[in-house]
Write a protein that holds these residues in place. Structure first.
Motif, mmCIF file in Angstrom:
data_model
loop_
_atom_site.group_PDB
_atom_site.id
_atom_site.type_symbol
_atom_site.label_atom_id
_atom_site.label_comp_id
_atom_site.label_asym_id
_atom_site.label_seq_id
_atom_site.Cartn_x
_atom_site.Cartn_y
_atom_site.Cartn_z
ATOM 1 N N ALA A 33 43.482 40.409 35.218
ATOM 2 C CA ALA A 33 42.224 40.411 35.973
ATOM 3 C C ALA A 33 42.022 41.753 36.666
ATOM 4 O O ALA A 33 42.955 42.338 37.214
ATOM 5 N N GLY A 34 40.812 42.242 36.645
ATOM 6 C CA GLY A 34 40.510 43.458 37.380
ATOM 7 C C GLY A 34 40.293 43.146 38.849
ATOM 8 O O GLY A 34 40.303 41.988 39.266
ATOM 9 N N ASP A 35 40.103 44.186 39.642
ATOM 10 C CA ASP A 35 39.872 43.978 41.067
ATOM 11 C C ASP A 35 38.409 43.601 41.294
ATOM 12 O O ASP A 35 37.513 43.956 40.530
ATOM 13 N N ASP A 92 32.874 42.084 51.532
ATOM 14 C CA ASP A 92 32.255 42.800 50.417
ATOM 15 C C ASP A 92 33.101 43.991 49.981
ATOM 16 O O ASP A 92 32.925 44.512 48.879
ATOM 17 N N ASP A 93 34.012 44.430 50.848
ATOM 18 C CA ASP A 93 34.830 45.611 50.574
ATOM 19 C C ASP A 93 36.306 45.305 50.383
ATOM 20 O O ASP A 93 37.021 46.089 49.746
ATOM 21 N N ARG A 106 42.706 41.570 45.234
ATOM 22 C CA ARG A 106 44.079 41.693 44.717
ATOM 23 C C ARG A 106 45.066 42.140 45.790
ATOM 24 O O ARG A 106 46.209 41.677 45.829
ATOM 25 N N TYR A 107 44.630 43.032 46.668
ATOM 26 C CA TYR A 107 45.592 43.689 47.563
ATOM 27 C C TYR A 107 45.292 43.542 49.052
ATOM 28 O O TYR A 107 45.973 44.150 49.869
ATOM 29 N N THR A 121 40.725 48.389 50.207
ATOM 30 C CA THR A 121 39.398 48.187 49.631
ATOM 31 C C THR A 121 39.488 47.858 48.143
ATOM 32 O O THR A 121 40.519 48.065 47.497
ATOM 33 N N VAL A 122 38.383 47.373 47.599
ATOM 34 C CA VAL A 122 38.261 47.221 46.152
ATOM 35 C C VAL A 122 38.451 48.595 45.510
ATOM 36 O O VAL A 122 37.825 49.574 45.904
#
Length: 460
Positions: free
Chosen positions: A159-161, A201-202, A206-207, A410-411
């Protein structure tokens, strides 16, 4: 850094670096051979800078600390505006005192601590009534769905971020929700914003929580967190009101330029908040490495602001936490309060605002911001409650020496970026601060430990 109940104040296990520094605190400086005595300039008198300076001075190095403000502490800031009640405008809590270096420092400093508990809380619905069983069950349902969706995202290597909001809204099927359920989901999402300081939103799904977990109870300092920074600063040479504008280095040493002159040394420890690095207020002579500038650009600097309201009498229940579910059109506004009367012995409430609304509310006048807070409190406790007799308000994102409260992932950012931010340059320029801590970012502990790391890079 504020600063909140779980983040900038949270701490983890006692590291080897922390043990070394704690044993050194207030010891007589060791004897250092002349060829090994270094001149070190520390930029910033927050907890990271003071930890580095204290450790270096106790190891016999020549240390000077440059601080732009007229006080030490940085994002640890105990206000004495009310002569009978000190209040912390920055960090307030230690979350998880077990094996905690900040707790050990507090004991050495003789700072009194009082505990608070998340289990001691009163929750209120949008209409101001206490949360009933059905509403409590709905909140827990949405919280569980969002948490499980985030866990699935983190466990999926393919999966992407994406933003925390995007993952959460897919999980709850946001378009199909009723207005009351949207308010509940928004309240759950705002909990993440209060904890991590960034907008959902930011925040990276994932992290966002890629950090060490905490252990032990939470404690506050009735006399103020400043006791810790005052303890570390004893005997150090600190120049306040020294605004650094440029840092240069070469094979012979470093030069730090301020608005009041220049300072030369063998090493410099840069403990500027991420927000200040992002602002470009400091020029770095030869330039920063590409991976460091990428980290500065991609990591996020969040907001968590405080509003202390002092009343003539207490009208709220005797629980530690008071939480409220705003209507959807006021999502993110005044959802979390701490009953500060327990620590202060005076009728004081402390409200928080984070992320997007935190930044927006900083543009309001004190009068308008207090009126907004009182509208929420009167919804809960009735129109007859007294007006506050005084207030104290923070605006951390507007602060030129912070530009925010503490950092977040952040993303599009990765944990490696914090290592890049922490890396020294040419064994001359060293970096510390909570944003440089890969596993304790956004915490007092992370900032403190980073200062110990920078000192070790210099002295070995």
């Amino acid at each position: 850094m504020t600063m909140h109940r779980r983040r900038f104040l949270q701490t983890t296990g006692l590291s080897a670096l922390a043990l070394l520094a704690l044993s050194a605190c207030n010891d007589e400086p060791g004897t250092v051979p002349p060829g090994e005595r270094r001149r070190v300039i520390v930029v910033g008198a927050g907890i990271a800078g003071l930890a580095a300076a204290r450790t270096l001075a106790d190891r016999g190095q020549d240390v000077v600390v440059l601080e732009a403000r007229d006080r030490i502490g940085g994002r640890i800031w105990t206000s004495r505006q009310w002569s009978d009640v000190p209040v912390d405008l920055g960090a307030s809590w230690i979350h998880g005192v077990d094996g905690n270096p900040i707790a050990d420092l507090a004991r050495k400093a003789g700072a009194r601590m009082v505990s608070t508990s998340y289990s001691s809380g009163t929750e209120y619905r949008t209409d101001g009534k206490e949360v009933d069983k059905a509403t409590a069950a709905a909140i827990e349902h949405w919280r569980t769905q969002i948490s499980e969706a985030l866990t699935d995202t983190q466990d999926d290597d393919e999966a992407g971020d994406a933003s925390l909001r995007a993952v959460a809204e897919r999980a709850v099927n946001w378009p199909a929700l009723s207005a009351p359920d949207k308010a509940l989901v928004s309240s759950v999402l705002n909990d993440y914003e209060h904890e991590y300081s960034g907008s959902v939103d930011d925040l990276s799904s994932r992290y966002f929580d890629d950090d060490d977990k905490i252990k032990g109870k939470d404690v506050m300092f009735p006399a103020g967190y400043g006791a810790i920074t005052d303890y570390l600063a004893k005997g150090l040479t600190v120049h306040t009101g020294a605004v650094v504008t440029r840092i240069d280095w070469n094979e012979n040493g470093v030069t730090v330029t301020t608005d009041a002159g220049t300072f030369d040394g063998d090493h410099v420890v840069v403990t500027l908040p991420l927000g200040v690095l992002q602002s470009g207020a400091i020029a770095f002579g030869p330039g920063l490495p590409a991976d460091k500038t990428t980290a500065i650009g991609k990591l996020g600097m969040g907001v968590l602001d405080k509003c202390y309201l002092r009343f003539p009498t207490k009208f709220w229940p005797d629980t530690d936490w008071l939480t409220y579910v705003p209507s959807q059109d006021k999502a993110g506004q005044w959802g979390q309060w701490i009953n500060y009367a327990g620590a202060a012995g005076q009728p004081i409430l402390l409200g928080f605002n984070a992320a997007d609304f935190g930044r927006t509310s900083e543009t309001w006048s004190d009068t308008d911001l207090v009126a907004s807070a009182m509208a929420t409190l009167r919804t809960i406790y009735g129109p007859g409650i007294p007006a506050p007799i005084d207030h104290q308000i923070t605006r951390w994102s507007s602060d030129p020496y912070a530009h925010g409260s503490y950092s977040f992932n952040t993303v599009g950012s990765t944990p490696d970026m914090r290592d890049h931010l922490a890396a020294d340059i040419d064994d001359r320029v060293h970096f510390a601060g909570e944003a440089t801590s890969r596993k304790s970012f956004g915490t007092v502990h992370g900032a403190y430990d980073s200062g110990l790391r920078a000192a070790k890079e210099i002295t070995g």
